[in-house]
Design a protein around this motif. Sequence first.
Motif, PDB file in Angstrom:
ATOM      1  N   LYS A  37       0.822  -1.211   0.000  1.00  0.00           N
ATOM      2  CA  LYS A  37       0.000   0.000   0.000  1.00  0.00           C
ATOM      3  C   LYS A  37       0.858   1.263   0.000  1.00  0.00           C
ATOM      4  O   LYS A  37       0.335   2.363  -0.179  1.00  0.00           O
ATOM      5  N   THR A  38       2.156   1.115   0.212  1.00  0.00           N
ATOM      6  CA  THR A  38       3.053   2.262   0.388  1.00  0.00           C
ATOM      7  C   THR A  38       3.855   2.528  -0.879  1.00  0.00           C
ATOM      8  O   THR A  38       4.364   1.594  -1.515  1.00  0.00           O
ATOM      9  N   ASP A  39       3.994   3.791  -1.238  1.00  0.00           N
ATOM     10  CA  ASP A  39       4.801   4.195  -2.386  1.00  0.00           C
ATOM     11  C   ASP A  39       6.273   3.893  -2.094  1.00  0.00           C
ATOM     12  O   ASP A  39       6.846   4.402  -1.120  1.00  0.00           O
ATOM     13  N   ARG A  41       8.950   4.698  -3.873  1.00  0.00           N
ATOM     14  CA  ARG A  41       9.941   5.627  -4.412  1.00  0.00           C
ATOM     15  C   ARG A  41      10.708   6.418  -3.355  1.00  0.00           C
ATOM     16  O   ARG A  41      11.944   6.547  -3.454  1.00  0.00           O
TER      17      ARG A  41
END
Length: 309
Positions: A37-39, A41
């Motif tokens: 669920k977490t980006d 980058r």
Amino acid sequence: MKDIAFLILAHTDPVHLGRLCRALDHHARIFVHLDAKTDIRPFLAQPISKNVVFIADRVRVSWAAYSQVEATLRLMREALASGHDFTHLVLLSGQDYPIKPLSQLHACLNDHADHELIKFVDASVSPAYRVFYEHYWFLEATSWLRPTLLDRSVRHGFGRVLRQFVRKPQPAGMTCAWGSAYWALTPACAQYILDFSESNPMFIRWARSSFAVDEHFFHTIVAHSPFLASSDGFQPYVGAGPQTWRLGCMHINRRRIHTEPDFEELRDSDKFFVRKIMSRQSDRLVERLNAEILCANPSPPILAQTGCI
């Protein structure tokens, strides 16, 4: 001496995860599972060494649910598939931090290369534990309602009603063992757990509907395996709570987030790691740990004091 494989479950705070990886980079390979669920980058943008691997096979993680176990299994597979010869696989969260020189942990694990650092209690002795695995819990977000308050209310409400009337079948011939979600296991033990998981679908089905399954999934398998004899094993039950089974390498403190006033307590601890460190709130504490402990010339490890075994 062999390297350590650190397995890190992360979901937030890229700045702290970056400095944790840098702190652990001592005769180690680091494998990170970032919640799907977490980006990713901002995490990849952190200055880290080539020894850090963010695994591509990510899962959406829900609190206290089986997805935490699945993420850990994927980390274990990635570490073992790397072909590197490790002394232990050490599981941590992305909010941990070392409070002793890593050279001490490295020496400790290599000196006890056949020991499984995992301990547990017989969960059947207390109703406080039994309700979590004898009854049905629905903790994963459903795809048709999406992760909303309605979804959570429906799942949790149905579970509360069901727990009043139904108990689910338990794994045949197995006593549920309950312990800390964080441990250090040998590669042979980790491979046994992976093989067991793949060949016992009924055990997986039981685990999927349990609460805090990461605190009894691995423990129950080890407790009924050839590795029980070489582990810390069953501990006397003295009451429900983490003090009875917490991993020997982790400092216990009920504070939510550790800050600089905790430095003396952590410096004097006999553990290797502390939990709940975050960027900004813990920056000054981390600076002191780095300057006064982690970068100092380490003294030879004294196993009776480190709590490693």
